[in-house]
Motif scaffolding. Structure first.
Motif, PDB file in Angstrom:
ATOM      1  N   MET A   1     -23.400  29.001 -24.850  1.00 50.47           N
ATOM      2  CA  MET A   1     -22.366  29.874 -24.282  1.00 50.47           C
ATOM      3  C   MET A   1     -22.255  29.704 -22.768  1.00 50.47           C
ATOM      4  SD  MET A   1     -20.691  31.624 -26.508  1.00 50.47           S
ATOM      5  CE  MET A   1     -20.055  33.000 -25.542  1.00 50.47           C
ATOM      6  N   SER A  26     -17.294  27.959 -26.558  1.00 52.37           N
ATOM      7  CA  SER A  26     -17.063  28.888 -27.664  1.00 52.37           C
ATOM      8  C   SER A  26     -15.563  28.940 -27.933  1.00 52.37           C
ATOM      9  CB  SER A  26     -17.582  30.289 -27.320  1.00 52.37           C
ATOM     10  OG  SER A  26     -17.079  31.248 -28.215  1.00 52.37           O
ATOM     11  N   THR A  29     -14.232  32.624 -27.450  1.00 57.18           N
ATOM     12  CA  THR A  29     -14.208  33.041 -26.046  1.00 57.18           C
ATOM     13  C   THR A  29     -13.132  32.301 -25.263  1.00 57.18           C
ATOM     14  OG1 THR A  29     -16.582  33.508 -26.116  1.00 57.18           O
ATOM     15  CG2 THR A  29     -15.576  33.248 -23.943  1.00 57.18           C
ATOM     16  N   SER A  30     -13.003  31.004 -25.489  1.00 53.50           N
ATOM     17  CA  SER A  30     -12.024  30.213 -24.741  1.00 53.50           C
ATOM     18  C   SER A  30     -10.594  30.568 -25.118  1.00 53.50           C
ATOM     19  CB  SER A  30     -12.270  28.721 -24.964  1.00 53.50           C
ATOM     20  OG  SER A  30     -12.056  28.370 -26.323  1.00 53.50           O
ATOM     21  N   GLU A  74      -6.467  37.659 -18.893  1.00 44.78           N
ATOM     22  CA  GLU A  74      -7.222  37.424 -20.116  1.00 44.78           C
ATOM     23  C   GLU A  74      -6.439  37.898 -21.341  1.00 44.78           C
ATOM     24  OE1 GLU A  74     -10.981  39.297 -19.733  1.00 44.78           O
ATOM     25  OE2 GLU A  74     -11.681  37.976 -18.119  1.00 44.78           O
TER      26      GLU A  74
END
Length: 229
Positions: A1, A26, A29-30, A74
């Motif tokens: 990670m 990941s 996550t990406s 995000e």
């Protein structure tokens, strides 16, 4: 990670800066967040710019290398928390927030020329899970332009059921192509040309559809044309 890969590298035209994403090891996550950085190649200094989705189409250098336009924010969907941001080299490597409250920005593209203006798509932020949207969170998005100095202004307009996407600047800088979707008609639309000296766009190709893409981000910029029988 903790391992991260440098991806989607883009040089400034003058070669003084290198922009890129730091891609985490990941897939999940990406899909929500990737660190955005630039390196000043003259002093080898890394400059953090924020976090965003790993789309090379969403960060681009101006022709004069003065600014890097990118989408900060995000979350894997393109309907919320996506803000137009500028890394201004001429202002002492300053980060300039060019977003508007309650709005979502995507797909920046510079017009050619030394004193270049920036084109991008802007529309209201929406909640993909909200029932009030009746399953359609892509309404009322249009093409905007931010000049070299001053505030951004909207270049295209229409009813709330129409959305404009995928702006492609003309090589001579006199106008741009874009996709207009009529979202109340099963997402069918047309490709238009808008001259910067005209008040209304001109329809070029009718009967065009668009894949809503990964979490509604309208990527990659591709169209499907349907022939009438």
């Amino acid at each position: 990670m903790d391992q991260r890969s440098v991806v989607s590298m883009k040089w400034s035209p003058d070669g003084h800066y290198l922009a890129y994403f730091l891609h985490p090891n990941s897939g999940s996550t990406s899909a929500d967040s990737n660190t955005i950085e630039v390196i000043n190649m003259q002093n080898k200094r890394r400059i953090p710019l924020g976090t965003g989705l790993k789309y090379a189409e969403w960060f681009t250098w101006s022709p004069d290398s003065a600014k890097l336009a990118y989408i900060d924010g995000e979350g894997r969907d393109g309907n919320s928390n996506k803000r137009l941001t500028l890394f201004d080299v001429t202002a002492g490597e300053r980060i300039v927030h060019a977003d508007q409250k309650g709005q979502v920005d995507t797909h920046p593209a510079w017009l050619p020329g030394i004193s270049s203006s920036l084109l991008f798509t802007r529309g209201p932020a929406t909640d993909p899970l909200a029932e009030k949207n009746n399953g359609n969170v892509f309404k009322n998005r249009h093409i905007w332009m931010k000049p070299q100095h001053g505030n951004a202004k909207r270049l295209t307009s229409g009813p709330s059921t129409v959305s404009d996407y995928n702006v492609v600047p003309q090589i001579n800088g006199n106008g741009f192509m874009f996709l207009r979707l009529s979202l109340d008609k099963q997402a069918f639309g047309s490709i238009y040309y808008q001259s910067l000296s005209a008040s209304k766009p001109v329809e070029w190709i009718r009967g065009v559809d668009k894949d809503f893409g990964y979490y509604g981000n309208f990527l990659p910029p591709a169209f499907a044309v349907y022939q009438k029988k």
